[in-house]
Scaffold this active site. Structure first.
Site, PDB file in Angstrom:
ATOM      1  N   LYS A 149      32.682 -30.793 -23.385  1.00 28.65           N
ATOM      2  CA  LYS A 149      33.426 -29.806 -22.591  1.00 28.65           C
ATOM      3  C   LYS A 149      32.814 -29.660 -21.207  1.00 28.65           C
ATOM      4  CE  LYS A 149      34.786 -27.393 -26.802  1.00 28.65           C
ATOM      5  NZ  LYS A 149      34.457 -26.317 -27.765  1.00 28.65           N
ATOM      6  N   GLN A 187      30.787 -21.071 -28.630  1.00 31.18           N
ATOM      7  CA  GLN A 187      30.981 -22.199 -29.532  1.00 31.18           C
ATOM      8  C   GLN A 187      30.743 -21.797 -30.987  1.00 31.18           C
ATOM      9  OE1 GLN A 187      31.981 -25.479 -28.799  1.00 31.18           O
ATOM     10  NE2 GLN A 187      32.076 -25.600 -31.030  1.00 31.18           N
ATOM     11  N   ASP A 213      39.751 -19.427 -25.109  1.00 33.44           N
ATOM     12  CA  ASP A 213      40.114 -19.912 -26.440  1.00 33.44           C
ATOM     13  C   ASP A 213      41.405 -19.249 -26.935  1.00 33.44           C
ATOM     14  OD1 ASP A 213      38.489 -21.932 -27.430  1.00 33.44           O
ATOM     15  OD2 ASP A 213      36.917 -20.566 -28.084  1.00 33.44           O
TER      16      ASP A 213
END
Length: 297
Positions: free
Chosen positions: A52, A96, A119
């Protein structure tokens, strides 16, 4: 002939377009910034975060890598997130998964400022999604919509069977597909571990999305001719390779390919799109937080 949907190629197109969006923001004096917060020592998580970060750097998004010892008190994570929430130069925050057992999952989801929740998992953002006014579409479901669009698959009026009911993929995807919007207007059935006669549902589908996390759960015998198959699963199985394993999906690819009109491979299908849509949400967040008009792909 069955079309193999190339997620890498579609993701590259999205990234190229987003690079232009980032340039627009830069011209307005805004550098989009994504902060990733890692509080575990799993190699897979390390790899995901690194990928990412690299994706961000390739298109001009500033990437901030925040690490917290997995044995640290939960409050250290929440204080870190609060600091990132308060910073005007940070536009997107991603914690994460997984976090350690002593860190409550629900509190993690609620800790990130909804405006920076790229997210799309904050309860406020989930509510906006269900109401048909999504601030951020969760990355994997949004990526699946982009893949279907790239293949010319119009879901309007189609029967779509989603196999899996997770909060990350199954539930939000089903919500997106039923909405009155482009990429929606489908008739959606959500199947799961308690579904009786799964094959009866998948055989009547125009589109099957496999997101159950069960290795090769769906094979060609469970599909009708011409079905479009999207395989979200990533499962590691023993194999005679240099690594000693290979990655396979929730769909038995070879038999499904004989029935499908189009199918995503594993790897190289949905995965690259998930990462691309994270960049999309970060750019969108930067534009909205700074009041900068920016065109998104």
């Amino acid at each position: 002939m069955t079309s193999i949907i190339d997620g890498n190629a579609v993701a590259a197109d999205v990234r190229d377009a987003l690079a232009d969006s980032v340039a627009t923001l830069e011209d307005a004096g805004v550098t989009p910034r994504l902060a990733t917060v890692l509080m575990n020592d799993k190699q897979a998580s390390e790899t995901y975060v690194s990928m990412k970060q690299r994706d961000c750097e390739e298109i001009g998004i500033a990437a901030e890598d925040v690490r917290i010892d997995s044995d640290a008190p939960a409050e250290e994570l929440f204080e870190t997130v609060a600091d990132l929430n308060a910073r005007e130069d940070v536009h997107g925050i991603l914690v994460q998964a997984p976090t350690p057992d002593h860190v409550p999952d629900e509190r993690v989801l609620s800790a990130v400022d909804p405006a920076k929740d790229v997210d799309g998992f904050h309860p406020e953002n989930v509510g906006k999604l269900v109401a048909g006014n999504a601030r951020f579409k969760p990355c994997t479901p949004h990526g699946i919509q982009k893949l279907l669009a790239s293949e010319g698959v119009d879901t309007e009026g189609k029967e779509v069977v989603v196999v899996g009911r997770s909060n990350i993929v199954g539930k939000p995807l089903a919500n997106l597909l039923v909405q009155k919007s482009d990429g929606g207007n489908a008739t959606v059935t959500v199947c799961h571990s308690r579904t009786e006669d799964l094959a009866a549902h998948t055989r009547r589908a125009d589109v099957v999305v496999a997101a159950a996390g069960v290795t090769e759960l769906i094979d060609g015998s469970m599909l009708s001719e011409g079905t479009v198959v999207v395989d979200v699963g990533i499962n590691r199985v023993d194999a005679d390779t240099e690594k000693g394993y290979e990655l396979v999906g929730d769909v038995e690819f070879e038999s499904a390919k004989e029935k499908a009109s189009a199918i995503t491979p594993v790897p190289g299908g949905v995965g690259p799109m998930t990462r691309a849509m994270l960049l999309y949400n970060t750019v969108k967040a930067a534009g909205e937080q700074t009041g900068t008009d920016v065109e998104l792909p």
